[in-house]
Design a protein around this motif. Structure first.
Motif, PDB file in Angstrom:
ATOM      1  N   MET A   1      10.541   5.248  -7.419  1.00  0.00           N
ATOM      2  CA  MET A   1      11.357   5.702  -6.706  1.00  0.00           C
ATOM      3  C   MET A   1      10.939   5.765  -5.328  1.00  0.00           C
ATOM      4  O   MET A   1      11.701   5.872  -4.223  1.00  0.00           O
ATOM      5  N   ARG A   2       9.665   5.634  -4.891  1.00  0.00           N
ATOM      6  CA  ARG A   2       9.108   5.617  -3.512  1.00  0.00           C
ATOM      7  C   ARG A   2       9.680   4.678  -2.701  1.00  0.00           C
ATOM      8  O   ARG A   2      10.356   5.064  -1.604  1.00  0.00           O
TER       9      ARG A   2
ATOM     10  N   ARG B   1      13.400   3.843   2.186  1.00  0.00           N
ATOM     11  CA  ARG B   1      14.316   2.982   2.733  1.00  0.00           C
ATOM     12  C   ARG B   1      15.634   3.941   3.106  1.00  0.00           C
ATOM     13  O   ARG B   1      16.004   3.623   4.279  1.00  0.00           O
ATOM     14  N   MET B   2      16.049   5.117   2.442  1.00  0.00           N
ATOM     15  CA  MET B   2      16.846   5.901   2.871  1.00  0.00           C
ATOM     16  C   MET B   2      16.545   6.741   4.083  1.00  0.00           C
ATOM     17  O   MET B   2      17.262   6.700   4.853  1.00  0.00           O
TER      18      MET B   2
ATOM     19  N   ILE C   1       2.342  11.016  -3.019  1.00  0.00           N
ATOM     20  CA  ILE C   1       2.307  11.190  -4.449  1.00  0.00           C
ATOM     21  C   ILE C   1       1.189  11.796  -4.729  1.00  0.00           C
ATOM     22  O   ILE C   1       0.066  11.345  -4.250  1.00  0.00           O
ATOM     23  N   THR C   2       0.691  13.013  -5.433  1.00  0.00           N
ATOM     24  CA  THR C   2      -0.329  13.775  -5.711  1.00  0.00           C
ATOM     25  C   THR C   2      -0.322  13.694  -7.341  1.00  0.00           C
ATOM     26  O   THR C   2       0.621  14.188  -8.006  1.00  0.00           O
TER      27      THR C   2
ATOM     28  N   ILE D   1       5.682  14.289  -6.142  1.00  0.00           N
ATOM     29  CA  ILE D   1       6.130  13.555  -5.205  1.00  0.00           C
ATOM     30  C   ILE D   1       6.879  14.383  -4.111  1.00  0.00           C
ATOM     31  O   ILE D   1       7.673  15.297  -4.498  1.00  0.00           O
ATOM     32  N   GLU D   2       6.495  14.277  -2.855  1.00  0.00           N
ATOM     33  CA  GLU D   2       6.839  15.122  -1.760  1.00  0.00           C
ATOM     34  C   GLU D   2       7.397  14.275  -0.608  1.00  0.00           C
ATOM     35  O   GLU D   2       6.607  13.459  -0.465  1.00  0.00           O
TER      36      GLU D   2
END
Length: 179
Positions: free
Chosen positions: A44-45, A50-51, A97-98, A113-114
């Motif tokens: 997803m990253r 990109r968005m 990502i943690t 993910i934040e």
């Protein structure tokens, strides 16, 4: 048949994968932080990065490109009006990502993910880089090659006599031409 090149598949076909990633991205934009598996977060990253880049551009074409992926207008509006101004100075790395450990049921690696919404603090420049920058900014002075002075050891009476003799011979023909 060609082997897939985009990494692990997330169950189902490509259409299901696109929908799942779009829904995860919409949840991330809405909640600013979500808990999911490591594989889904890594897939997803790039989509979210990109968005956010499109949202920083802010024009109509960018908004329509994001709407093509995420169908919810409220999420896209939130991305363009709330998230984009917070990351305007950031040049990438909009997500973090943690790792959280493993899920109890199937031992899947879980992560959080934040969106990174903190303001960017510029790093202090090192002394070497500032010295190079100052050297390259300084104007270049024309440097001329200067003949080395004659040392006393090299200067003997014979050399001096020869120099004066050559000076007299060169002046003599010039005088004859003048007559």
């Amino acid at each position: 048949m060609a082997a897939p090149t985009k990494g692990p598949r997330l169950g189902g076909g490509p259409a299901h994968e696109r929908l799942m990633l779009a829904n995860l991205a919409a949840s991330l934009i809405t909640h600013k932080s979500i808990k999911t598996t490591e594989t889904k977060a890594k897939r997803m990253r790039p989509l979210v990065e990109r968005m956010v880049t499109f949202a920083k551009r802010g024009d109509l074409h960018a908004r329509r490109r994001v709407l093509a992926t995420i169908g919810d207008k409220t999420v896209v509006h939130e991305l363009f009006t709330e998230v984009a101004p917070l990351v305007a100075d950031r040049e990438g790395g909009y997500t973090r990502i943690t790792k959280l450990g493993f899920r109890k049921g199937d031992n899947a690696s879980m992560v959080q993910i934040e969106l990174v919404l903190e303001p960017v603090t510029p790093k202090p420049k090192s002394a070497k880089k500032t010295a190079k920058a100052n050297a390259s900014d300084a104007p270049v002075v024309n440097e001329t090659v200067v003949d080395e002075p004659v040392l006393e050891e090299d200067a003997t009476d014979e050399n001096l006599v020869d120099e004066t003799a050559t000076d007299e011979t060169t002046e003599a023909p010039a005088a004859e031409d003048a007559k």
